[in-house]
Design an enzyme around this catalytic site. Structure first.
Site, short mmCIF file in Angstrom:
data_model
loop_
_atom_site.label_atom_id
_atom_site.label_comp_id
_atom_site.label_asym_id
_atom_site.label_seq_id
_atom_site.Cartn_x
_atom_site.Cartn_y
_atom_site.Cartn_z
N CYS A 152 0.84 -1.19 0.00
CA CYS A 152 0.00 0.00 0.00
C CYS A 152 0.88 1.24 0.00
O CYS A 152 2.06 1.18 0.33
CB CYS A 152 -0.99 0.01 1.16
SG CYS A 152 -0.31 0.33 2.77
N LYS A 153 0.29 2.34 -0.40
CA LYS A 153 0.96 3.64 -0.44
C LYS A 153 0.53 4.40 0.80
O LYS A 153 -0.66 4.47 1.10
CB LYS A 153 0.56 4.38 -1.71
CG LYS A 153 1.09 5.79 -1.81
CD LYS A 153 0.71 6.45 -3.12
CE LYS A 153 -0.79 6.58 -3.25
NZ LYS A 153 -1.23 7.27 -4.46
#
EC number: 5.3.99.2
Length: 189
Positions: free
Chosen positions: A65-66
């Site tokens: 994930c960012k």
């Protein structure tokens, strides 16, 4: 003889009350001279390790994930994470409150109501960061999680080795560790 007896009683009390964790165990160890302003910006969660039963069940379907790290109004950190879940992009915001030395925070989980200690244990700010979280998930359920943040979506082998060694030093096993694959959406620029 009385002094020796008092020393022995003091050591027994320390054992009963819980002797402080040593830095080698890393539970509340933080990056020396942690500079929160350098920690801001975009990170990718590239590796996770946890003793959580939920994590062990789901780790095969988790993706990178960012996370955008920004200052919170209370002097801590807002972590805004975007991730793929059930083929949809979702966003979650975590607010970390500063406690004690710079680089050490607490997180109050709105889902479970539990409080977690979160430490930035090691970072060079421009390539990677190792974080360690601990808390309880219920009566007698010790929760531990190590996270490897990377500034890029591609990990060097040395960082994978560093994270594996770090996770094992926190009492996590090879089976508790996963390096997250890149999803085909949600984290692109």
């Amino acid at each position: 003889m009385a002094a020796l007896r008092m020393l022995w009683m003091g050591l027994v009390l320390l054992g009963l009350l819980g002797f402080p964790q040593t830095p080698a165990q890393g539970h509340d160890t933080v990056q020396p001279n942690f500079q929160q302003d350098k920690f801001m910006g975009r990170w990718y969660s590239a590796g996770l390790a946890s003793n959580s039963s939920w994590f062990r069940e789901k780790k095969a379907v988790l993706y990178m994930c960012k996370t955008e790290v920004a200052p919170s109004t209370e002097g801590g950190l807002n972590l805004t994470s975007t991730f793929l879940r059930k083929n949809q992009c979702e966003t979650k915001i975590m607010v970390l409150q500063p406690v004690g030395v710079p680089g050490h925070y607490t997180y109050n989980s709105p889902h479970s109501g539990s409080v977690h200690s979160v430490s930035v244990v090691e970072t060079n700010y421009d390539e990677y960061a190792l974080l360690f979280s601990r808390g309880t998930k219920g009566p007698g359920q010790d929760f531990r999680m190590a996270t490897l943040y990377s500034r890029t979506q591609t990990l060097k082998d040395e960082l994978k080795e560093k994270f594996t060694t770090f996770s094992k030093a926190q009492g996590l096993t090879e089976e508790d560790i996963v390096f997250l694959p890149q999803p085909d959406k949600c984290i692109q620029e």
